[in-house]
Design an enzyme around this catalytic site. Structure first.
Site, PDB file in Angstrom:
ATOM      1  N   ASP A 191       0.873  -1.180   0.000  1.00  0.00           N
ATOM      2  CA  ASP A 191       0.000   0.000   0.000  1.00  0.00           C
ATOM      3  C   ASP A 191       0.906   1.224   0.000  1.00  0.00           C
ATOM      4  O   ASP A 191       1.883   1.271   0.745  1.00  0.00           O
ATOM      5  CB  ASP A 191      -0.916   0.004   1.232  1.00  0.00           C
ATOM      6  CG  ASP A 191      -2.153   0.883   1.034  1.00  0.00           C
ATOM      7  OD1 ASP A 191      -3.268   0.376   1.171  1.00  0.00           O
ATOM      8  OD2 ASP A 191      -1.974   2.093   0.725  1.00  0.00           O
ATOM      9  N   SER A 233     -10.619   9.531   7.962  1.00  0.00           N
ATOM     10  CA  SER A 233     -11.849   8.994   7.365  1.00  0.00           C
ATOM     11  C   SER A 233     -11.741   7.496   7.068  1.00  0.00           C
ATOM     12  O   SER A 233     -12.725   6.860   6.700  1.00  0.00           O
ATOM     13  CB  SER A 233     -12.180   9.747   6.071  1.00  0.00           C
ATOM     14  OG  SER A 233     -11.209   9.469   5.086  1.00  0.00           O
ATOM     15  N   GLN A 284     -13.337   4.496  10.116  1.00  0.00           N
ATOM     16  CA  GLN A 284     -14.721   4.006  10.183  1.00  0.00           C
ATOM     17  C   GLN A 284     -14.800   2.538   9.743  1.00  0.00           C
ATOM     18  O   GLN A 284     -15.692   1.806  10.137  1.00  0.00           O
ATOM     19  CB  GLN A 284     -15.576   4.948   9.305  1.00  0.00           C
ATOM     20  CG  GLN A 284     -16.849   4.388   8.720  1.00  0.00           C
ATOM     21  CD  GLN A 284     -16.697   4.112   7.234  1.00  0.00           C
ATOM     22  OE1 GLN A 284     -15.585   3.954   6.729  1.00  0.00           O
ATOM     23  NE2 GLN A 284     -17.803   4.026   6.518  1.00  0.00           N
ATOM     24  N   ASP A 333      -8.353  -0.148  -4.417  1.00  0.00           N
ATOM     25  CA  ASP A 333      -9.571   0.662  -4.521  1.00  0.00           C
ATOM     26  C   ASP A 333      -9.780   1.247  -5.916  1.00  0.00           C
ATOM     27  O   ASP A 333     -10.542   2.185  -6.062  1.00  0.00           O
ATOM     28  CB  ASP A 333      -9.554   1.776  -3.463  1.00  0.00           C
ATOM     29  CG  ASP A 333      -8.391   2.738  -3.677  1.00  0.00           C
ATOM     30  OD1 ASP A 333      -7.573   2.502  -4.593  1.00  0.00           O
ATOM     31  OD2 ASP A 333      -8.307   3.724  -2.926  1.00  0.00           O
ATOM     32  N   CYS A 340     -14.633   4.781  -3.384  1.00  0.00           N
ATOM     33  CA  CYS A 340     -15.546   4.974  -2.263  1.00  0.00           C
ATOM     34  C   CYS A 340     -15.463   6.371  -1.667  1.00  0.00           C
ATOM     35  O   CYS A 340     -16.335   6.778  -0.909  1.00  0.00           O
ATOM     36  CB  CYS A 340     -15.343   3.899  -1.218  1.00  0.00           C
ATOM     37  SG  CYS A 340     -13.748   3.931  -0.439  1.00  0.00           S
TER      38      CYS A 340
END
Ligand SMILES: [Zn+2]
Length: 251
Positions: free
Chosen positions: A61, A68, A71, A129, A185
């Site tokens: 990564d 954010s 969550q 993603d 997202c």
């Protein structure tokens, strides 16, 4: 590959399973798995893979933890905001299970580096993603002959596909998504517990494949968190696929 007393105790609930046993555990220990993306999917998959005793876990990564993310990306803590995800995810895996060799790689996967990053691994779990990364990962998996579990979650929808040879992920999505400009997202939102559910399911598909519990290749599992229902479909190969289809005529 022998198991120590500590490992026999740690994996007792695996070893007692008749279909799994010591041989299944030894397969997990011998396995080298690379997880692409230490985000929401990774946060579901990495604890499941590390806890289960995958011998080597490479975590790729290039991103840092954002507030954010917390969550749904529950392997990170408030104090990790601003720090490298790959390193914290690897630390989490090694902290969970000292028998796991967790290797962080802070890089973004692209068509130029994908094969070098994936080479030497027995299975790829992609929880990235964006489609450009997914296609680069899939194409490299086809080229190297490495099985791929590809998992995604957006809004209230999750999907987990398992690919080995034909069909590949590119057969499924086509060539239209090779650019970076795709839905993600940040714009569309995603339900927190959904990513963990899908990531954990992806780890289950990976563990089934490695331990020889079942062959799910060519299947796509779809989860609808609004209806709270899973369904599975079989994916057809695309004979014209430029990754896994018939090789192009030279000349
Ligand atoms: Zn294909």
């Amino acid at each position: 590959m022998n198991l120590s007393d500590d490992e026999l105790e740690r994996y007792a609930r695996h070893i007692v399973l008749p279909q799994f046993g010591g041989p299944g555990q030894q397969r997990l220990k011998a396995a080298r798995v690379i997880v692409i993306g230490a985000g929401g999917i990774g946060s579901g998959a990495i604890p499941a893979l590390a806890g289960a005793g995958i011998g080597r876990l490479t975590i790729v990564d290039d991103d840092a933890v954002d507030r954010s993310n917390l969550q749904r990306q529950t392997i990170f803590r408030d104090a990790d905001v601003g720090e490298a995800k790959a390193h914290h995810a690897a630390r989490f895996a090694a902290g969970l299970n000292t028998h796991v060799e967790a290797v962080p790689v802070r890089e973004r996967v692209n068509p130029g580096n994908a094969a070098a990053l994936l080479n030497g691994h027995d299975l790829v779990l992609d929880g990235s993603d964006n489609f450009a990364t997914r296609l680069a990962v899939s194409d490299a998996c086809v080229k190297l002959g490495i099985p791929l579990v590809s998992a995604a979650a957006i809004k209230f929808q999750g999907q987990v596909g398992f690919f080995r040879g034909q069909p590949c992920f590119r057969c499924f999505v086509g060539d239209a998504f090779d650019s970076d400009e795709c839905d993600n997202c940040a714009e569309l939102g995603v339900l927190g517990a959904l990513t963990g559910t899908v990531g954990s399911f992806a780890a289950l598909v990976a563990i089934r494949a490695i331990a020889g519990l079942g062959d799910d290749a060519g299947k796509l599992h779809l989860f609808d968190a609004a209806a709270l229902a899973w369904r599975a479909i079989s994916l057809p190969p695309d004979p014209g696929c430029r990754a896994c289809g018939a090789p192009a005529q030279s000349g």
